[in-house]
Write a protein that holds these residues in place. Structure first.
Motif, PDB file in Angstrom:
ATOM      1  N   VAL A 250      33.661  39.150  23.870  1.00  0.00           N
ATOM      2  CA  VAL A 250      34.659  39.073  24.943  1.00  0.00           C
ATOM      3  C   VAL A 250      34.512  40.320  25.799  1.00  0.00           C
ATOM      4  CG1 VAL A 250      37.101  38.820  25.509  1.00  0.00           C
ATOM      5  CG2 VAL A 250      36.198  37.825  23.378  1.00  0.00           C
ATOM      6  N   ALA A 251      34.235  40.137  27.081  1.00  0.00           N
ATOM      7  CA  ALA A 251      33.969  41.263  27.972  1.00  0.00           C
ATOM      8  C   ALA A 251      35.223  41.654  28.747  1.00  0.00           C
ATOM      9  CB  ALA A 251      32.844  40.914  28.946  1.00  0.00           C
ATOM     10  N   VAL A 252      35.311  42.916  29.095  1.00  0.00           N
ATOM     11  CA  VAL A 252      36.328  43.397  30.016  1.00  0.00           C
ATOM     12  C   VAL A 252      35.799  43.186  31.428  1.00  0.00           C
ATOM     13  CG1 VAL A 252      37.519  45.436  30.891  1.00  0.00           C
ATOM     14  CG2 VAL A 252      37.303  45.075  28.425  1.00  0.00           C
ATOM     15  N   ASN A 253      36.492  42.381  32.180  1.00  0.00           N
ATOM     16  CA  ASN A 253      36.118  42.112  33.571  1.00  0.00           C
ATOM     17  C   ASN A 253      37.123  42.818  34.469  1.00  0.00           C
ATOM     18  OD1 ASN A 253      35.620  41.105  36.120  1.00  0.00           O
ATOM     19  ND2 ASN A 253      35.360  38.983  35.467  1.00  0.00           N
ATOM     20  N   GLY A 254      36.714  43.940  35.039  1.00  0.00           N
ATOM     21  CA  GLY A 254      37.613  44.730  35.862  1.00  0.00           C
ATOM     22  C   GLY A 254      38.072  44.037  37.124  1.00  0.00           C
ATOM     23  N   LEU A 255      37.438  42.920  37.482  1.00  0.00           N
ATOM     24  CA  LEU A 255      37.856  42.163  38.651  1.00  0.00           C
ATOM     25  C   LEU A 255      38.928  41.136  38.290  1.00  0.00           C
ATOM     26  CD1 LEU A 255      34.373  41.687  40.348  1.00  0.00           C
ATOM     27  CD2 LEU A 255      36.065  43.481  40.706  1.00  0.00           C
ATOM     28  N   VAL A 256      39.280  41.073  37.023  1.00  0.00           N
ATOM     29  CA  VAL A 256      40.414  40.287  36.549  1.00  0.00           C
ATOM     30  C   VAL A 256      41.543  41.276  36.261  1.00  0.00           C
ATOM     31  CG1 VAL A 256      41.285  38.855  34.659  1.00  0.00           C
ATOM     32  CG2 VAL A 256      39.018  38.420  35.606  1.00  0.00           C
ATOM     33  N   SER A 257      42.745  41.017  36.743  1.00  0.00           N
ATOM     34  CA  SER A 257      43.855  41.941  36.556  1.00  0.00           C
ATOM     35  C   SER A 257      44.157  42.120  35.067  1.00  0.00           C
ATOM     36  CB  SER A 257      45.106  41.436  37.279  1.00  0.00           C
ATOM     37  OG  SER A 257      45.617  40.275  36.630  1.00  0.00           O
ATOM     38  N   HIS A 258      44.780  43.255  34.738  1.00  0.00           N
ATOM     39  CA  HIS A 258      45.148  43.506  33.344  1.00  0.00           C
ATOM     40  C   HIS A 258      46.104  42.428  32.840  1.00  0.00           C
ATOM     41  CE1 HIS A 258      46.000  45.645  29.666  1.00  0.00           C
ATOM     42  NE2 HIS A 258      47.301  45.607  29.935  1.00  0.00           N
ATOM     43  N   GLN A 259      47.010  42.003  33.683  1.00  0.00           N
ATOM     44  CA  GLN A 259      47.947  40.947  33.274  1.00  0.00           C
ATOM     45  C   GLN A 259      47.202  39.661  32.960  1.00  0.00           C
ATOM     46  OE1 GLN A 259      51.055  40.079  36.094  1.00  0.00           O
ATOM     47  NE2 GLN A 259      51.691  38.203  35.024  1.00  0.00           N
ATOM     48  N   ARG A 260      46.252  39.293  33.833  1.00  0.00           N
ATOM     49  CA  ARG A 260      45.480  38.066  33.594  1.00  0.00           C
ATOM     50  C   ARG A 260      44.631  38.210  32.338  1.00  0.00           C
ATOM     51  NH1 ARG A 260      44.390  33.861  32.393  1.00  0.00           N
ATOM     52  NH2 ARG A 260      43.154  32.251  33.430  1.00  0.00           N
ATOM     53  N   PHE A 261      44.102  39.401  32.099  1.00  0.00           N
ATOM     54  CA  PHE A 261      43.318  39.645  30.894  1.00  0.00           C
ATOM     55  C   PHE A 261      44.188  39.431  29.652  1.00  0.00           C
ATOM     56  CE2 PHE A 261      41.612  42.605  27.651  1.00  0.00           C
ATOM     57  CZ  PHE A 261      40.324  42.106  27.539  1.00  0.00           C
TER      58      PHE A 261
ATOM     59  N   SER B 248      30.857  38.720  31.187  1.00  0.00           N
ATOM     60  CA  SER B 248      30.029  39.901  31.402  1.00  0.00           C
ATOM     61  C   SER B 248      30.897  41.059  31.865  1.00  0.00           C
ATOM     62  CB  SER B 248      28.951  39.606  32.451  1.00  0.00           C
ATOM     63  OG  SER B 248      28.171  40.746  32.714  1.00  0.00           O
ATOM     64  N   PRO B 249      30.648  42.273  31.352  1.00  0.00           N
ATOM     65  CA  PRO B 249      31.442  43.422  31.798  1.00  0.00           C
ATOM     66  C   PRO B 249      31.247  43.687  33.284  1.00  0.00           C
ATOM     67  CG  PRO B 249      30.206  43.942  29.793  1.00  0.00           C
ATOM     68  CD  PRO B 249      29.677  42.636  30.301  1.00  0.00           C
ATOM     69  N   LYS B 250      32.353  43.890  33.974  1.00  0.00           N
ATOM     70  CA  LYS B 250      32.323  44.248  35.391  1.00  0.00           C
ATOM     71  C   LYS B 250      33.332  45.357  35.633  1.00  0.00           C
ATOM     72  CE  LYS B 250      30.600  39.853  37.139  1.00  0.00           C
ATOM     73  NZ  LYS B 250      30.260  39.335  35.811  1.00  0.00           N
ATOM     74  N   MET B 251      32.953  46.284  36.493  1.00  0.00           N
ATOM     75  CA  MET B 251      33.764  47.461  36.714  1.00  0.00           C
ATOM     76  C   MET B 251      34.904  47.185  37.693  1.00  0.00           C
ATOM     77  SD  MET B 251      32.293  49.536  34.692  1.00  0.00           S
ATOM     78  CE  MET B 251      31.936  48.084  33.684  1.00  0.00           C
ATOM     79  N   PRO B 252      36.116  47.687  37.422  1.00  0.00           N
ATOM     80  CA  PRO B 252      37.196  47.580  38.398  1.00  0.00           C
ATOM     81  C   PRO B 252      36.920  48.497  39.580  1.00  0.00           C
ATOM     82  CG  PRO B 252      37.861  49.010  36.600  1.00  0.00           C
ATOM     83  CD  PRO B 252      36.517  48.449  36.219  1.00  0.00           C
ATOM     84  N   ASP B 253      37.483  48.177  40.722  1.00  0.00           N
ATOM     85  CA  ASP B 253      37.319  49.010  41.913  1.00  0.00           C
ATOM     86  C   ASP B 253      38.399  50.085  41.912  1.00  0.00           C
ATOM     87  OD1 ASP B 253      36.791  50.174  44.296  1.00  0.00           O
ATOM     88  OD2 ASP B 253      37.286  48.438  45.547  1.00  0.00           O
ATOM     89  N   LEU B 254      38.015  51.284  41.567  1.00  0.00           N
ATOM     90  CA  LEU B 254      38.952  52.401  41.530  1.00  0.00           C
ATOM     91  C   LEU B 254      38.521  53.494  42.499  1.00  0.00           C
ATOM     92  CD1 LEU B 254      39.608  52.441  37.708  1.00  0.00           C
ATOM     93  CD2 LEU B 254      41.161  51.727  39.500  1.00  0.00           C
ATOM     94  N   GLY B 255      37.938  53.053  43.587  1.00  0.00           N
ATOM     95  CA  GLY B 255      37.527  53.963  44.644  1.00  0.00           C
ATOM     96  C   GLY B 255      36.055  53.940  44.942  1.00  0.00           C
ATOM     97  N   GLN B 256      35.246  53.345  44.059  1.00  0.00           N
ATOM     98  CA  GLN B 256      33.807  53.394  44.279  1.00  0.00           C
ATOM     99  C   GLN B 256      33.366  52.526  45.459  1.00  0.00           C
ATOM    100  OE1 GLN B 256      35.403  52.038  41.668  1.00  0.00           O
ATOM    101  NE2 GLN B 256      34.022  50.921  40.310  1.00  0.00           N
ATOM    102  N   SER B 257      34.092  51.445  45.757  1.00  0.00           N
ATOM    103  CA  SER B 257      33.681  50.618  46.900  1.00  0.00           C
ATOM    104  C   SER B 257      33.810  51.406  48.205  1.00  0.00           C
ATOM    105  CB  SER B 257      34.514  49.332  46.961  1.00  0.00           C
ATOM    106  OG  SER B 257      35.878  49.623  47.192  1.00  0.00           O
ATOM    107  N   GLU B 258      34.875  52.187  48.347  1.00  0.00           N
ATOM    108  CA  GLU B 258      35.023  52.999  49.552  1.00  0.00           C
ATOM    109  C   GLU B 258      33.992  54.123  49.569  1.00  0.00           C
ATOM    110  OE1 GLU B 258      35.777  54.290  53.093  1.00  0.00           O
ATOM    111  OE2 GLU B 258      36.616  52.431  52.270  1.00  0.00           O
ATOM    112  N   MET B 259      33.676  54.678  48.395  1.00  0.00           N
ATOM    113  CA  MET B 259      32.641  55.701  48.335  1.00  0.00           C
ATOM    114  C   MET B 259      31.295  55.135  48.773  1.00  0.00           C
ATOM    115  SD  MET B 259      33.661  57.603  44.752  1.00  0.00           S
ATOM    116  CE  MET B 259      32.437  58.888  44.895  1.00  0.00           C
ATOM    117  N   ILE B 260      31.018  53.889  48.385  1.00  0.00           N
ATOM    118  CA  ILE B 260      29.764  53.251  48.785  1.00  0.00           C
ATOM    119  C   ILE B 260      29.763  53.000  50.286  1.00  0.00           C
ATOM    120  CG2 ILE B 260      28.389  51.148  48.567  1.00  0.00           C
ATOM    121  CD1 ILE B 260      29.286  51.043  45.623  1.00  0.00           C
ATOM    122  N   ARG B 261      30.900  52.541  50.829  1.00  0.00           N
ATOM    123  CA  ARG B 261      30.975  52.346  52.282  1.00  0.00           C
ATOM    124  C   ARG B 261      30.730  53.660  53.024  1.00  0.00           C
ATOM    125  NH1 ARG B 261      35.557  49.029  50.832  1.00  0.00           N
ATOM    126  NH2 ARG B 261      35.101  46.816  51.212  1.00  0.00           N
ATOM    127  N   GLU B 262      31.361  54.721  52.556  1.00  0.00           N
ATOM    128  CA  GLU B 262      31.186  56.010  53.199  1.00  0.00           C
ATOM    129  C   GLU B 262      29.740  56.479  53.094  1.00  0.00           C
ATOM    130  OE1 GLU B 262      30.818  59.988  54.193  1.00  0.00           O
ATOM    131  OE2 GLU B 262      30.536  59.329  52.117  1.00  0.00           O
TER     132      GLU B 262
END
Length: 474
Positions: free
Chosen positions: A443-454, A114-128
């Motif tokens: 085949v989904a892009v899972n942003g929680l999997v590193s690019h190398q692992r992908f 399933s597609p999942k978004m990588p954390d590129l700052g949104q988790s901190e934005m949500i915390r804030e």
């Protein structure tokens, strides 16, 4: 307990969309009761799948769930066994995340389901945003039920991201908040379906959430075949005449799973048929913020009296922020508002205010651009490594559709990939029960999997594709 001919097999067949959970529960109960002793070898995935009339992927998911719990152990070429002891809970180390999901362990399997978004700052934005909401919300507001007034900031923030060229004319009162896009789909169907046995049309290969929503509404599904331009108007009209379809659930910009889009000309043809027979069209556009391309106006813009528009931030910001939005056709917002109110009494302002605050942040667009860049990087790697095979892909869509070469069946390929440490979805997961067999995988892009692992996972898939099993036809 895994014993042929017992009552649990029939219970599994009635489990619907949660069959893998039902199977896992049956095995878990057998372990807890002592019927399945430590060291007991479970049937091979394909054998058990055949025995209980499930797909191999469903059995593999159940086994994986129990492996993650520590109840089962498995080794490539050895089989799956009841574990000698269950995994002990790990102590929480201060400063580390409280929750750890083993499906994202970089040394374990690559979950590309399933597609999942990588954390590129949104988790901190949500915390804030959570800190801001906690500080600014009056105490009495934390004790009240939500309402149309409390979710107004979220609807206004969402409205600013829309274009009338895409969704048609609307006011903020036409927008209704939901508990995610899937909740929005269910709300729409609850608002418009009539009679004891309603009929819903979906794309022949389509998002599984449409089927789940139909099941909750006691509806029967009819598949509409596609050509290279989109859903076939002749098949759509025939299904309306023969089946009495009330609504067509589709995704005009990005068909999930095939990545195909409906051309602007074909959308007009579909709209003419829908207008002729008074059929609603639900347009699910959950990938809207990811797209740099623009194919054409939504069905709501083209069909203002019968077109519904559904979206959510799950495929652009985060799936954990459970909020979605529906824009009702002209004259239907009141009905949709009542459906939402009767269903849940509204969306918590702890969610709606956080969403509104996140979307308003100066860095929000940069986060979206970063997510797009990561998806683009993974998709380009996939095209470079698997481009010799037939693929449907777009750089701004976080999955691709892969046709399997001669010799591979979709279920067998998924099982072989799972054994090699990569989980992908079979075409069976997107097809209706009576649909034709399609030997493809998503085949989904899972942003929680590193690019190398992908990329390592892609290498596994390429090795499998290059060596399909030999078949002897007798």
């Amino acid at each position: 307990m895994i014993v042929s001919g017992t009552k649990w097999e029939e219970e599994l067949r009635r489990a619907g969309r949660s069959k893998y959970k039902a199977l896992a529960r049956a095995i878990r109960e057998g372990i807890v009761s002592g019927q399945l002793q430590p060291g007991h070898r479970l049937p091979a995935v394909r054998d058990l799948a055949f025995e209980v009339a499930m797909t191999p992927g469903t059995v593999a998911r159940a086994y994986k769930l129990l492996i993650d719990e520590g109840r089962l152990t498995a080794g490539v070429g050895k089989g799956t066994f009841v574990s000698g002891s269950q995994r002990a809970p790990q102590a929480v180390v201060p400063g580390t995340p409280i929750l750890h999901d083993p499906v994202y362990d970089m040394h374990a399997r690559a979950h590309l389901l399933s597609p999942k978004m990588p954390d590129l700052g949104q988790s901190e934005m949500i915390r804030e945003a959570m800190r801001h909401v906690a500080a600014q919300t009056a105490p009495d507001q934390l004790l009240r039920y939500p309402s149309r007034d409390t979710d107004l900031p979220a609807r206004l923030a969402f409205a600013k991201t829309l274009s009338a060229d895409q969704v048609g004319s609307f006011t903020v009162d036409d927008i209704v908040a939901a508990h995610g896009g899937q909740s929005g789909i269910i709300m729409v169907l609850q608002s418009i379906l009539r009679g004891p046995s309603p009929i819903i049309a979906v794309d022949e290969l389509s998002y599984g959430g449409f089927r789940s929503a139909a099941m909750l509404n006691r509806a029967t599904l009819v598949g509409i075949p596609w050509d290279d331009q989109g859903p076939r108007p002749d098949a759509f009209e025939l299904a309306i005449k023969e089946k009495g379809i009330q609504v067509f659930c589709t995704s005009a910009e990005v068909c999930n799973p095939t990545v195909l889009a409906t051309s602007p000309a074909r959308r007009l043809e579909i709209v003419r048929v829908a207008e002729r027979y008074g059929v609603h069209i639900l347009d699910d556009d959950c990938y809207r913020l990811m797209q740099t391309r623009y194919i054409g106006p939504s069905y709501r813009q083209l069909l203002p009296e019968l077109g519904w528009y559904v979206t959510s931030p799950s495929k652009s910001i985060t799936a954990s922020l459970r909020i979605g939005f529906v824009i009702a056709p002209h004259g239907w917002s009141g009905t949709l508002q009542r459906t939402a109110a009767f269903g849940s009494f509204g969306i918590s302002r702890l969610v709606t205010d956080v969403y509104a605050h996140v979307v308003a942040q100066p860095g929000f667009d940069q986060v979206i651009d970063g997510v797009k860049a990561r998806i683009r990087q993974d998709i380009r790697a996939a095209v470079n490594m698997l481009g010799r095979y037939r693929m449907n892909w777009a750089e701004d869509v976080p999955f691709f559709w892969l046709d399997l070469p001669e010799g591979w069946r979709a279920g067998e390929f998924c099982q072989a990939a799972e054994t090699a440490g990569v989980l992908v979805k079979s075409a069976e997961d997107f097809a209706l029960r009576d649909s034709r067999s399609v030997h493809s995988v998503r085949v989904a892009v899972n942003g929680l999997v590193s690019h190398q692992r992908f990329c390592e996972a892609l290498q596994v898939l390429r090795e499998l594709l290059d060596k399909p099993p030999e078949r002897i036809v007798v």
